[in-house]
Design a protein around this motif. Structure first.
Motif, PDB file in Angstrom:
ATOM      1  N   ASP A  61       0.893  -1.216   0.059  1.00 45.07           N
ATOM      2  CA  ASP A  61      -0.071  -0.099  -0.040  1.00 45.07           C
ATOM      3  C   ASP A  61       0.783   1.356  -0.038  1.00 45.07           C
ATOM      4  OD1 ASP A  61       1.065   0.226   2.662  1.00 45.07           O
ATOM      5  OD2 ASP A  61      -0.865   0.392   3.713  1.00 45.07           O
ATOM      6  N   VAL A  62       0.116   2.425  -0.214  1.00 45.01           N
ATOM      7  CA  VAL A  62       0.874   3.564   0.070  1.00 45.01           C
ATOM      8  C   VAL A  62       0.358   4.332   1.325  1.00 45.01           C
ATOM      9  CG1 VAL A  62       1.336   5.799  -1.172  1.00 45.01           C
ATOM     10  CG2 VAL A  62       1.450   4.121  -2.361  1.00 45.01           C
ATOM     11  N   ALA A  63       0.975   4.868   2.111  1.00 41.90           N
ATOM     12  CA  ALA A  63       0.626   5.377   3.354  1.00 41.90           C
ATOM     13  C   ALA A  63      -0.617   6.461   2.954  1.00 41.90           C
ATOM     14  CB  ALA A  63       1.403   5.990   4.302  1.00 41.90           C
ATOM     15  N   PRO A  64      -1.493   6.757   3.905  1.00 38.77           N
ATOM     16  CA  PRO A  64      -2.550   7.882   3.533  1.00 38.77           C
ATOM     17  C   PRO A  64      -1.780   9.254   3.556  1.00 38.77           C
ATOM     18  CG  PRO A  64      -3.267   6.356   5.293  1.00 38.77           C
ATOM     19  CD  PRO A  64      -1.875   5.850   5.117  1.00 38.77           C
TER      20      PRO A  64
ATOM     21  N   LEU B 122       8.968  10.165   4.428  1.00 39.29           N
ATOM     22  CA  LEU B 122       8.843   8.697   4.533  1.00 39.29           C
ATOM     23  C   LEU B 122       8.024   7.857   3.614  1.00 39.29           C
ATOM     24  CD1 LEU B 122       9.746   6.238   5.941  1.00 39.29           C
ATOM     25  CD2 LEU B 122       7.734   6.666   7.834  1.00 39.29           C
ATOM     26  N   ARG B 123       6.500   8.812   3.475  1.00 36.92           N
ATOM     27  CA  ARG B 123       5.712   8.118   2.481  1.00 36.92           C
ATOM     28  C   ARG B 123       6.137   8.116   1.083  1.00 36.92           C
ATOM     29  NH1 ARG B 123       1.523  10.268  -0.823  1.00 36.92           N
ATOM     30  NH2 ARG B 123      -0.430   9.010  -0.730  1.00 36.92           N
TER      31      ARG B 123
ATOM     32  N   TRP C  45      -5.342   3.818  -0.110  1.00 39.57           N
ATOM     33  CA  TRP C  45      -5.721   4.684   1.086  1.00 39.57           C
ATOM     34  C   TRP C  45      -6.092   5.985   0.525  1.00 39.57           C
ATOM     35  CZ3 TRP C  45      -7.381   1.625   4.437  1.00 39.57           C
ATOM     36  CH2 TRP C  45      -6.464   0.498   4.756  1.00 39.57           C
ATOM     37  N   LYS C  46      -6.398   6.153  -0.840  1.00 40.48           N
ATOM     38  CA  LYS C  46      -6.431   7.464  -1.593  1.00 40.48           C
ATOM     39  C   LYS C  46      -7.464   8.466  -0.931  1.00 40.48           C
ATOM     40  CE  LYS C  46      -5.710   7.615  -5.928  1.00 40.48           C
ATOM     41  NZ  LYS C  46      -5.936   7.500  -7.270  1.00 40.48           N
TER      42      LYS C  46
END
Length: 277
Positions: free
Chosen positions: A192-195, A223-224, A244-245
């Motif tokens: 995933d990609v973080a929110p 970091l993201r 988490w878009k």
């Protein structure tokens, strides 16, 4: 005459039986195989018990009123519900003990590493007699607690410090390592990609849990970006999805609400079904 007819019929039956025997049973598409899941509280709402001990006393996100991504994937209408979830609420990419706010020591309870989670998930779907092939095709790997807050460092909170760039890269190194290991086993990792930072309220999360510190906005964004960029560049066989878009938290500043978890599961399900074609 009758014997000739019988011989022709017998030969036809033999040919039909031979052709049928050579056919392999049809396999379901990859999206319908068991789906492995590792990660932290986005994936699983419960903290892990080891014997009688557990981080935060065994608390669950939302005190049980929480729909994790794992649960959302289990109930998704386009997936079979075969989810092997080895994630642990509060986990990081590396094994570390629970460090209570203000305490001078840590443990004895703690979290397992992402590699250990993956090892366990694979063991659930390993086929005998060699246990080196698996009924799963994908593993979903969700955002870790690394660098997000003071209880993710593995040292007493009063001694912990926000991550440096080197620390952030070390965290991504461990994700890359897990991804490479999965690929070596014939399992495709889905990261995933973080929110987005603005969709969270990390100061509220810090206050709620009494944490010594939480990651700042600039470091969070770094970091993201670092994670998404390096995973795509260094793991060409992996999948990186921005699940988490559209993100709304449950009110604690960090964890997704039901609709957000369902949307995230839908993004994954649609992508898997697309890969079936």
């Amino acid at each position: 005459m009758h014997s000739q007819k019988w011989l022709v019929a017998a030969c036809s039956l033999l040919v039909f039986h031979s052709a049928f025997a050579q056919q392999k049973p049809s396999q379901p598409p990859p999206s319908q195989f068991p789906l492995l899941l590792i990660g932290a509280s986005f994936a699983e709402g419960k903290t892990p018990y080891h014997g009688a001990d557990a981080p935060l006393g065994g608390i669950a996100v939302g005190f049980g009123n929480y729909l994790s991504l794992g649960q959302a994937l289990t109930r998704h209408r386009k997936l079979p519900g075969y989810v092997i979830n080895e994630a642990q609420a509060g986990a990081g990419t590396f094994a570390h003990p629970f460090c209570a706010p203000g305490a001078a020591t840590c443990g004895p309870a703690g979290w397992d590493s992402y590699q250990t989670q993956l090892d366990r998930a694979l063991s659930r779907v390993a086929l005998p007699p060699t246990f080196t092939s698996y009924t799963a095709k994908y593993v979903v790997v969700t955002t870790a607690n690394d660098c997000l807050h003071a209880d993710a460092a593995g040292v007493p909170q009063p001694e912990s410090q926000p991550c440096t760039l080197a620390d952030m890269n070390a965290s991504v190194d461990r994700l890359v390592s897990v991804g490479k290991f999965a690929l070596s086993k014939g399992i495709t990792p889905i990261f995933d990609v973080a929110p987005q930072y603005d969709n969270l309220d990390l100061p509220k999360f810090q206050s709620s849990f009494g944490l010594a510190w939480v990651i700042g906005e600039q470091d969070y964004k770094q970091l993201r970006t670092l994670g998404a960029t390096r995973l795509k560049a260094e793991l060409p066989g992996a999948i990186v999805l921005d699940i988490w878009k559209d993100y709304t938290h449950i009110g604690d500043g960090i964890h997704p609400d039901d609709e957000t978890a369902e949307k995230a599961a839908d993004v994954i399900a649609k992508h898997l079904r697309k890969l079936d074609r």
